[in-house]
Design a protein around this motif. Structure first.
Motif, mmCIF file in Angstrom:
data_model
loop_
_atom_site.group_PDB
_atom_site.id
_atom_site.type_symbol
_atom_site.label_atom_id
_atom_site.label_comp_id
_atom_site.label_asym_id
_atom_site.label_seq_id
_atom_site.Cartn_x
_atom_site.Cartn_y
_atom_site.Cartn_z
ATOM 1 N N GLY A 113 -29.917 17.498 81.262
ATOM 2 C CA GLY A 113 -29.797 18.803 81.892
ATOM 3 C C GLY A 113 -28.449 19.086 82.519
ATOM 4 N N GLN A 114 -27.586 18.085 82.608
ATOM 5 C CA GLN A 114 -26.278 18.267 83.258
ATOM 6 C C GLN A 114 -25.237 18.754 82.256
ATOM 7 N N VAL A 115 -24.462 19.733 82.673
ATOM 8 C CA VAL A 115 -23.326 20.236 81.893
ATOM 9 C C VAL A 115 -22.100 20.215 82.791
ATOM 10 N N ILE A 116 -21.050 19.566 82.340
ATOM 11 C CA ILE A 116 -19.822 19.438 83.122
ATOM 12 C C ILE A 116 -18.749 20.318 82.496
ATOM 13 N N THR A 117 -18.107 21.155 83.304
ATOM 14 C CA THR A 117 -16.996 21.974 82.828
ATOM 15 C C THR A 117 -15.853 21.922 83.833
ATOM 16 N N GLY A 118 -14.629 21.978 83.326
ATOM 17 C CA GLY A 118 -13.462 22.095 84.190
ATOM 18 C C GLY A 118 -13.181 20.897 85.069
ATOM 19 N N GLN A 119 -13.629 19.736 84.701
ATOM 20 C CA GLN A 119 -13.405 18.519 85.499
ATOM 21 C C GLN A 119 -12.037 17.938 85.183
ATOM 22 N N SER A 120 -11.268 17.625 86.204
ATOM 23 C CA SER A 120 -9.936 17.080 85.970
ATOM 24 C C SER A 120 -10.022 15.721 85.285
ATOM 25 N N SER A 121 -9.021 15.427 84.478
ATOM 26 C CA SER A 121 -9.000 14.169 83.741
ATOM 27 C C SER A 121 -7.560 13.797 83.419
ATOM 28 N N SER A 122 -7.290 12.510 83.384
ATOM 29 C CA SER A 122 -5.987 12.022 82.922
ATOM 30 C C SER A 122 -6.179 11.009 81.800
ATOM 31 N N ARG A 123 -7.264 11.153 81.071
ATOM 32 C CA ARG A 123 -7.597 10.203 80.012
ATOM 33 C C ARG A 123 -6.532 10.203 78.933
ATOM 34 N N SER A 124 -6.258 9.035 78.370
ATOM 35 C CA SER A 124 -5.263 8.926 77.300
ATOM 36 C C SER A 124 -5.946 8.611 75.980
ATOM 37 N N PHE A 125 -5.273 8.998 74.901
ATOM 38 C CA PHE A 125 -5.793 8.855 73.547
ATOM 39 C C PHE A 125 -4.675 8.369 72.633
ATOM 40 N N GLY A 126 -4.981 7.395 71.791
ATOM 41 C CA GLY A 126 -4.012 6.931 70.804
ATOM 42 C C GLY A 126 -4.138 7.772 69.545
ATOM 43 N N LEU A 127 -3.090 8.542 69.228
ATOM 44 C CA LEU A 127 -3.097 9.406 68.049
ATOM 45 C C LEU A 127 -2.735 8.603 66.809
ATOM 46 N N LEU A 128 -3.554 8.728 65.766
ATOM 47 C CA LEU A 128 -3.345 7.959 64.541
ATOM 48 C C LEU A 128 -2.780 8.833 63.428
ATOM 49 N N THR A 179 -0.494 19.023 75.795
ATOM 50 C CA THR A 179 0.448 19.483 74.777
ATOM 51 C C THR A 179 -0.266 20.421 73.815
ATOM 52 N N THR A 180 0.497 21.044 72.933
ATOM 53 C CA THR A 180 -0.047 22.009 71.982
ATOM 54 C C THR A 180 -0.114 21.411 70.578
ATOM 55 N N TYR A 181 -0.847 22.106 69.705
ATOM 56 C CA TYR A 181 -0.896 21.681 68.304
ATOM 57 C C TYR A 181 0.501 21.694 67.690
ATOM 58 N N ALA A 182 1.275 22.722 68.012
ATOM 59 C CA ALA A 182 2.610 22.853 67.432
ATOM 60 C C ALA A 182 3.506 21.688 67.832
ATOM 61 N N LYS A 183 3.416 21.282 69.094
ATOM 62 C CA LYS A 183 4.259 20.169 69.554
ATOM 63 C C LYS A 183 3.825 18.854 68.921
ATOM 64 N N ILE A 184 2.541 18.656 68.758
ATOM 65 C CA ILE A 184 2.059 17.445 68.087
ATOM 66 C C ILE A 184 2.553 17.416 66.647
ATOM 67 N N LYS A 185 2.480 18.559 65.979
ATOM 68 C CA LYS A 185 2.921 18.648 64.590
ATOM 69 C C LYS A 185 4.415 18.395 64.463
ATOM 70 N N SER A 186 5.203 19.012 65.327
ATOM 71 C CA SER A 186 6.663 18.870 65.223
ATOM 72 C C SER A 186 7.130 17.472 65.606
ATOM 73 N N SER A 187 6.425 16.852 66.542
ATOM 74 C CA SER A 187 6.842 15.518 67.008
ATOM 75 C C SER A 187 6.350 14.386 66.115
ATOM 76 N N TYR A 188 5.129 14.529 65.585
ATOM 77 C CA TYR A 188 4.511 13.398 64.890
ATOM 78 C C TYR A 188 4.038 13.716 63.475
ATOM 79 N N GLY A 189 4.145 14.987 63.081
ATOM 80 C CA GLY A 189 3.730 15.372 61.738
ATOM 81 C C GLY A 189 2.224 15.363 61.528
#
Length: 277
Positions: A80-95, A127-137
């Protein structure tokens, strides 16, 4: 659940023949397969995920990451719980396509997370999709906005394990119950997708379109009924069945309707059926 890897480990502690006429064979058109690899998937500390966009997302929008609700860093959301707008600094390894890590992306917000009706967490990145694309393809994966079809060839792509599972959509489950949680209209795999702990949150990709149709989340490990790690299927009449060794995902077609211009969450938008806080 195909639980987050560490959570999975900790849970163990607590718990008619004849001659054919000579006619020309009919012409059939074979649809080309999309290239499905690791590009755009991410590895979390204990789960898998993917950088996603919606059909109407813009390249300049803040990028989003999709994983499971039960992969949320602050713990499983309650029924029954729905979480929205919670701050986070989680990191992700982009492959990249071959599964090599090319960047570390970081979130600044949990946009949406729940384990009610579905099992999803959506993060907003810095970051944005455009920046991810330009930086990492790397381009994001697009979430399809129509219901998946039984029989469709799919791949479950795990950024955590850098492994893919290939099978088909076996069918759909009216209600899937696991422990205290219930999910609606879940997607059942054929047996070849024998996903494991750490594959939680992996995108389920239609191999023809290359689009995300679901997010991998659970499987019946021990043949138990409706317990954690042993989901049961419940039909419209309340009949319960189990399929030991079979795994499941939660559909994602309903998510795009809940996001408006700028990838902003709007749970009051027309057509949005995601659970609300």
């Amino acid at each position: 659940m195909n639980k987050p890897l560490l959570a999975a480990l900790s849970s163990l502690a607590i718990a008619g023949l004849g001659a054919a006429p000579a006619v020309a064979a009919p012409h059939t058109t074979v649809k080309p397969k999309a290239t499905v690899d690791f590009a755009g998937t991410v590895a979390l500390s204990n789960c898998s995920g993917s950088v996603i966009r919606f059909p109407n997302s813009a390249d300049t929008d803040p990028a989003l990451v999709l994983t499971n609700g039960h992969c949320l860093e602050t713990g499983f959301p309650d029924p029954g719980q729905v979480i929205t707008g919670q701050s986070s600094s989680r990191s992700f390894g982009l492959l990249n396509a071959s599964g090599s890590k090319v960047a570390t992306l970081r979130a600044n917000q949990v946009v949406y997370s729940t384990m009610t009706d579905t099992d999803i967490t959506i993060y907003r990145l810095t970051t944005t999709y455009a920046k991810i694309k330009s930086s990492y393809g790397i381009s994001p994966l697009t979430v399809n906005d129509t219901h998946p079809t039984a029989g469709t060839a799919i791949k479950v792509v795990s950024g955590y394990w850098k492994r893919t599972y290939s099978c088909n959509v076996d069918g759909f489950v009216y209600r899937l119950k696991e422990g205290d949680w219930t999910w609606k209209d879940s997607l059942r795999y054929t047996s070849a997708c024998n996903t494991i702990g750490g594959t939680s949150g992996s995108p389920v990709i239609d191999t023809t379109t290359g689009k995300v149709v679901a997010v991998n989340n659970t499987g019946n490990e021990d043949g138990e009924t409706c317990t954690v790690n042993n989901p049961c299927e419940v039909d419209e009449n309340g009949n319960v069945t189990i399929h030991q060794g079979i795994n499941y995902a939660e559909e994602t077609y309903q998510i795009p309707a809940c996001f408006t211009t700028g990838n902003k969450l709007d749970l009051s938008a027309g057509g949005c059926v995601l659970p609300k806080p």
